[in-house]
Design a protein around this motif. Structure first.
Motif, short mmCIF file in Angstrom:
data_model
loop_
_atom_site.label_atom_id
_atom_site.label_comp_id
_atom_site.label_asym_id
_atom_site.label_seq_id
_atom_site.Cartn_x
_atom_site.Cartn_y
_atom_site.Cartn_z
N ARG A 5 1.18 -1.13 -0.34
CA ARG A 5 -0.36 -0.24 -0.05
C ARG A 5 1.30 1.65 0.09
O ARG A 5 1.85 1.30 1.01
N ILE A 6 0.24 2.43 -0.99
CA ILE A 6 1.40 3.50 -0.68
C ILE A 6 0.91 4.65 0.02
O ILE A 6 -0.46 4.54 -0.64
N PRO A 7 1.23 5.19 0.96
CA PRO A 7 0.73 6.53 1.11
C PRO A 7 -0.06 7.63 0.33
O PRO A 7 1.84 7.21 -0.43
N ASN A 8 -1.16 8.15 1.37
CA ASN A 8 -0.94 9.08 0.51
C ASN A 8 -0.33 10.61 0.90
O ASN A 8 -0.67 10.87 2.04
N PHE A 9 0.68 10.75 0.48
CA PHE A 9 1.10 12.13 0.83
C PHE A 9 0.52 13.34 1.08
O PHE A 9 1.30 14.73 1.08
N GLN A 11 -2.06 14.28 2.01
CA GLN A 11 -2.96 14.09 3.42
C GLN A 11 -1.99 14.12 4.72
O GLN A 11 -0.29 14.44 4.18
N PRO A 12 -2.25 15.53 4.73
CA PRO A 12 -1.79 15.90 6.35
C PRO A 12 -1.28 14.20 7.59
O PRO A 12 -2.77 13.81 7.97
N VAL A 13 -0.58 15.07 7.97
CA VAL A 13 0.19 13.31 8.99
C VAL A 13 -0.26 14.15 9.85
O VAL A 13 -1.28 14.75 10.69
N PRO A 14 -2.03 12.75 10.80
CA PRO A 14 -2.57 13.05 11.92
C PRO A 14 -1.38 12.80 13.25
O PRO A 14 0.05 12.35 13.39
N VAL A 15 -1.84 13.97 14.40
CA VAL A 15 -0.95 14.40 15.15
C VAL A 15 -1.05 13.96 16.54
O VAL A 15 -2.37 13.07 17.01
#
Length: 93
Positions: A5-9, A11-15
């Protein structure tokens, strides 16, 4: 065949919260050990003792260091001299 699975860059990273959710667990300590005097732990050394060599400076210790140095020099002389003798013998043969 499965694919990674390739991450969707885009989108913001959850904190993640840095506050711990629960307090750290305390190890139970026997109350008899809480009032001990502040003595050094066996095997614990001070910082200056780890850096400075501690040698007794007596006649006996100087004598042993002198014998050790003299023995090293004598062994070096024999090794060098033996090599020179063997080299000389090899040229004669």
């Amino acid at each position: 065949m499965t694919h990674a699975r390739i991450p969707n860059f885009s989108q913001p990273v959850p904190v993640r919260s840095t506050a711990p959710s629960v307090a750290p667990r305390r190890i139970p300590v026997d109350p008899r050990y809480l009032n001990l005097p502040n003595e050094p732990v066996p095997g614990e050394i001070e910082a200056w003792e780890a850096v400075t060599p501690i040698r007794p400076d007596t006649a006996h210790s100087r004598y042993l260091r002198f014998l050790d140095t003299a023995g090293e020099l004598l062994a070096a002389a024999f090794i060098i001299g033996g090599g020179m003798v063997l080299t000389g013998l090899a040229t004669l043969l």
